[in-house]
Write a protein that holds these residues in place. Sequence first.
Motif, PDB file in Angstrom:
ATOM      1  N   ALA A  27       1.234   6.720  -3.827  1.00  0.00           N
ATOM      2  CA  ALA A  27       1.745   8.087  -3.721  1.00  0.00           C
ATOM      3  C   ALA A  27       1.503   8.811  -5.044  1.00  0.00           C
ATOM      4  CB  ALA A  27       3.238   8.068  -3.403  1.00  0.00           C
ATOM      5  N   TYR A  28       1.460  10.135  -5.004  1.00  0.00           N
ATOM      6  CA  TYR A  28       1.246  10.904  -6.239  1.00  0.00           C
ATOM      7  C   TYR A  28       2.329  10.625  -7.259  1.00  0.00           C
ATOM      8  CZ  TYR A  28      -2.887  13.732  -5.718  1.00  0.00           C
ATOM      9  OH  TYR A  28      -4.189  14.139  -5.652  1.00  0.00           O
ATOM     10  N   GLU A  29       3.555  10.357  -6.793  1.00  0.00           N
ATOM     11  CA  GLU A  29       4.672  10.116  -7.710  1.00  0.00           C
ATOM     12  C   GLU A  29       4.657   8.698  -8.263  1.00  0.00           C
ATOM     13  OE1 GLU A  29       5.063  11.263  -4.480  1.00  0.00           O
ATOM     14  OE2 GLU A  29       5.165  13.349  -5.087  1.00  0.00           O
ATOM     15  N   GLY A  30       3.809   7.830  -7.723  1.00  0.00           N
ATOM     16  CA  GLY A  30       3.731   6.434  -8.158  1.00  0.00           C
ATOM     17  C   GLY A  30       3.616   5.514  -6.957  1.00  0.00           C
ATOM     18  N   GLU A  31       3.508   4.223  -7.215  1.00  0.00           N
ATOM     19  CA  GLU A  31       3.411   3.247  -6.141  1.00  0.00           C
ATOM     20  C   GLU A  31       4.678   3.314  -5.297  1.00  0.00           C
ATOM     21  OE1 GLU A  31       0.594   0.960  -5.753  1.00  0.00           O
ATOM     22  OE2 GLU A  31      -0.117   2.566  -7.043  1.00  0.00           O
ATOM     23  N   MET A  32       4.515   3.212  -3.971  1.00  0.00           N
ATOM     24  CA  MET A  32       5.645   3.347  -3.062  1.00  0.00           C
ATOM     25  C   MET A  32       5.588   2.247  -2.016  1.00  0.00           C
ATOM     26  SD  MET A  32       6.418   6.709  -0.814  1.00  0.00           S
ATOM     27  CE  MET A  32       7.422   6.607   0.645  1.00  0.00           C
ATOM     28  N   GLY A  33       6.636   1.450  -1.935  1.00  0.00           N
ATOM     29  CA  GLY A  33       6.720   0.407  -0.924  1.00  0.00           C
ATOM     30  C   GLY A  33       7.330   0.956   0.351  1.00  0.00           C
ATOM     31  N   VAL A  34       6.760   0.583   1.493  1.00  0.00           N
ATOM     32  CA  VAL A  34       7.263   1.024   2.790  1.00  0.00           C
ATOM     33  C   VAL A  34       7.621  -0.222   3.595  1.00  0.00           C
ATOM     34  CG1 VAL A  34       6.734   2.279   4.905  1.00  0.00           C
ATOM     35  CG2 VAL A  34       5.837   3.096   2.711  1.00  0.00           C
ATOM     36  N   LEU A  35       8.859  -0.231   4.087  1.00  0.00           N
ATOM     37  CA  LEU A  35       9.378  -1.321   4.905  1.00  0.00           C
ATOM     38  C   LEU A  35       9.850  -0.756   6.239  1.00  0.00           C
ATOM     39  CD1 LEU A  35      11.524  -2.986   2.114  1.00  0.00           C
ATOM     40  CD2 LEU A  35       9.515  -4.005   3.179  1.00  0.00           C
ATOM     41  N   PRO A  36      10.087  -1.612   7.246  1.00  0.00           N
ATOM     42  CA  PRO A  36      10.636  -1.122   8.511  1.00  0.00           C
ATOM     43  C   PRO A  36      11.946  -0.373   8.256  1.00  0.00           C
ATOM     44  CG  PRO A  36       9.979  -3.419   8.708  1.00  0.00           C
ATOM     45  CD  PRO A  36       9.870  -3.066   7.262  1.00  0.00           C
ATOM     46  N   GLY A  37      12.178   0.712   9.010  1.00  0.00           N
ATOM     47  CA  GLY A  37      13.394   1.488   8.859  1.00  0.00           C
ATOM     48  C   GLY A  37      13.337   2.537   7.768  1.00  0.00           C
ATOM     49  N   HIS A  38      12.154   2.761   7.176  1.00  0.00           N
ATOM     50  CA  HIS A  38      12.010   3.742   6.088  1.00  0.00           C
ATOM     51  C   HIS A  38      12.373   5.135   6.581  1.00  0.00           C
ATOM     52  CE1 HIS A  38      10.284   5.945   2.736  1.00  0.00           C
ATOM     53  NE2 HIS A  38      10.117   4.793   2.110  1.00  0.00           N
ATOM     54  N   SER A  39      12.926   5.944   5.708  1.00  0.00           N
ATOM     55  CA  SER A  39      13.245   7.334   6.032  1.00  0.00           C
ATOM     56  C   SER A  39      11.969   8.096   6.371  1.00  0.00           C
ATOM     57  CB  SER A  39      13.919   8.023   4.853  1.00  0.00           C
ATOM     58  OG  SER A  39      15.130   7.384   4.547  1.00  0.00           O
ATOM     59  N   PRO A  40      12.032   9.010   7.337  1.00  0.00           N
ATOM     60  CA  PRO A  40      10.848   9.796   7.689  1.00  0.00           C
ATOM     61  C   PRO A  40      10.413  10.702   6.532  1.00  0.00           C
ATOM     62  CG  PRO A  40      12.523   9.972   9.396  1.00  0.00           C
ATOM     63  CD  PRO A  40      13.159   9.286   8.225  1.00  0.00           C
ATOM     64  N   MET A  41       9.107  10.758   6.292  1.00  0.00           N
ATOM     65  CA  MET A  41       8.554  11.643   5.269  1.00  0.00           C
ATOM     66  C   MET A  41       7.051  11.720   5.399  1.00  0.00           C
ATOM     67  SD  MET A  41       8.941   9.347   1.756  1.00  0.00           S
ATOM     68  CE  MET A  41      10.696   9.489   1.785  1.00  0.00           C
ATOM     69  N   ILE A  42       6.499  12.740   4.771  1.00  0.00           N
ATOM     70  CA  ILE A  42       5.052  12.873   4.629  1.00  0.00           C
ATOM     71  C   ILE A  42       4.769  12.845   3.141  1.00  0.00           C
ATOM     72  CG2 ILE A  42       3.057  14.383   4.958  1.00  0.00           C
ATOM     73  CD1 ILE A  42       4.347  15.326   7.555  1.00  0.00           C
ATOM     74  N   VAL A  43       3.824  11.998   2.735  1.00  0.00           N
ATOM     75  CA  VAL A  43       3.564  11.738   1.328  1.00  0.00           C
ATOM     76  C   VAL A  43       2.090  11.997   1.012  1.00  0.00           C
ATOM     77  CG1 VAL A  43       3.647   9.952  -0.459  1.00  0.00           C
ATOM     78  CG2 VAL A  43       5.340   9.938   1.363  1.00  0.00           C
ATOM     79  N   ALA A  44       1.823  12.746  -0.057  1.00  0.00           N
ATOM     80  CA  ALA A  44       0.447  12.918  -0.539  1.00  0.00           C
ATOM     81  C   ALA A  44       0.056  11.658  -1.307  1.00  0.00           C
ATOM     82  CB  ALA A  44       0.349  14.139  -1.443  1.00  0.00           C
ATOM     83  N   LEU A  45      -1.175  11.198  -1.081  1.00  0.00           N
ATOM     84  CA  LEU A  45      -1.672   9.984  -1.732  1.00  0.00           C
ATOM     85  C   LEU A  45      -2.762  10.323  -2.737  1.00  0.00           C
ATOM     86  CD1 LEU A  45      -1.944   7.741   1.448  1.00  0.00           C
ATOM     87  CD2 LEU A  45      -0.048   7.875  -0.178  1.00  0.00           C
ATOM     88  N   ARG A  46      -2.764   9.610  -3.849  1.00  0.00           N
ATOM     89  CA  ARG A  46      -3.813   9.735  -4.860  1.00  0.00           C
ATOM     90  C   ARG A  46      -4.791   8.589  -4.654  1.00  0.00           C
ATOM     91  NH1 ARG A  46      -2.336   5.592  -8.096  1.00  0.00           N
ATOM     92  NH2 ARG A  46      -0.131   5.144  -8.236  1.00  0.00           N
ATOM     93  N   GLY A  47      -5.875   8.611  -5.390  1.00  0.00           N
ATOM     94  CA  GLY A  47      -6.806   7.493  -5.335  1.00  0.00           C
ATOM     95  C   GLY A  47      -6.111   6.229  -5.830  1.00  0.00           C
ATOM     96  N   GLY A  48      -6.230   5.155  -5.077  1.00  0.00           N
ATOM     97  CA  GLY A  48      -5.593   3.895  -5.456  1.00  0.00           C
ATOM     98  C   GLY A  48      -5.685   2.881  -4.333  1.00  0.00           C
ATOM     99  N   VAL A  49      -4.935   1.799  -4.473  1.00  0.00           N
ATOM    100  CA  VAL A  49      -5.023   0.668  -3.551  1.00  0.00           C
ATOM    101  C   VAL A  49      -3.808   0.625  -2.626  1.00  0.00           C
ATOM    102  CG1 VAL A  49      -5.179  -1.854  -3.391  1.00  0.00           C
ATOM    103  CG2 VAL A  49      -6.373  -0.645  -5.228  1.00  0.00           C
ATOM    104  N   ILE A  50      -4.075   0.438  -1.342  1.00  0.00           N
ATOM    105  CA  ILE A  50      -3.033   0.152  -0.362  1.00  0.00           C
ATOM    106  C   ILE A  50      -3.004  -1.359  -0.193  1.00  0.00           C
ATOM    107  CG2 ILE A  50      -2.352   0.320   2.061  1.00  0.00           C
ATOM    108  CD1 ILE A  50      -3.506   3.101   2.125  1.00  0.00           C
ATOM    109  N   ARG A  51      -1.809  -1.938  -0.351  1.00  0.00           N
ATOM    110  CA  ARG A  51      -1.648  -3.390  -0.190  1.00  0.00           C
ATOM    111  C   ARG A  51      -0.731  -3.654   0.995  1.00  0.00           C
ATOM    112  NH1 ARG A  51      -4.062  -5.274  -4.634  1.00  0.00           N
ATOM    113  NH2 ARG A  51      -4.026  -3.998  -6.493  1.00  0.00           N
ATOM    114  N   VAL A  52      -1.185  -4.526   1.907  1.00  0.00           N
ATOM    115  CA  VAL A  52      -0.472  -4.799   3.147  1.00  0.00           C
ATOM    116  C   VAL A  52       0.049  -6.232   3.116  1.00  0.00           C
ATOM    117  CG1 VAL A  52      -0.713  -4.959   5.659  1.00  0.00           C
ATOM    118  CG2 VAL A  52      -1.950  -3.179   4.391  1.00  0.00           C
ATOM    119  N   THR A  53       1.324  -6.403   3.499  1.00  0.00           N
ATOM    120  CA  THR A  53       1.946  -7.731   3.536  1.00  0.00           C
ATOM    121  C   THR A  53       2.267  -8.103   4.975  1.00  0.00           C
ATOM    122  OG1 THR A  53       2.925  -7.397   1.351  1.00  0.00           O
ATOM    123  CG2 THR A  53       3.895  -9.120   2.716  1.00  0.00           C
ATOM    124  N   GLU A  54       1.822  -9.305   5.346  1.00  0.00           N
ATOM    125  CA  GLU A  54       2.114  -9.874   6.657  1.00  0.00           C
ATOM    126  C   GLU A  54       2.406 -11.357   6.461  1.00  0.00           C
ATOM    127  OE1 GLU A  54      -0.773  -8.032   9.828  1.00  0.00           O
ATOM    128  OE2 GLU A  54      -1.835  -8.305   7.934  1.00  0.00           O
TER     129      GLU A  54
END
Length: 136
Positions: A27-54
């Motif tokens: 996210a533009y404001e910094g790295e942002m972790g998203v988990l189930p149940g996250h509050s609804p929002m729309i976020v602008a993204l900067r160039g960077g890495v998306i990391r997915v955990t399963e």
Amino acid sequence: MATFDLELVSPERLLLSRPVEMAVIPAYEGEMGVLPGHSPMIVALRGGVIRVTEGGRETESLFIMGGFAEITPTRMTVLADEATPLASLSRAAAAQRVTEAEAALAAAAGDAPEIRDRAADRLQAARAMQDAAQAA
């Protein structure tokens, strides 16, 4: 463990669509972790890495050049300007993009602020790509 649906879409194609435990986005404001149940929002993204955990481990790492993420408690949709698996990044191509972005920013010096801002965002994304390519 609880999951949410993640969709990662680039202009070319759907890159990822499946339930995941967690995703970290640039996210533009910094790295942002998203988990189930996250509050609804729309976020602008900067160039960077998306990391997915399963399954308790990181399963995907993708570099994006920017975009937006729409987050709800049960789903996240990432609309990426451009996305590349981290392992596929080329150091030479990333270096070339930094050179081109630096030239574009210098050329925009006398332009309107929003044009300079877009050029600066592209340079930031190109530098993040170069850093990611060197780390991969």
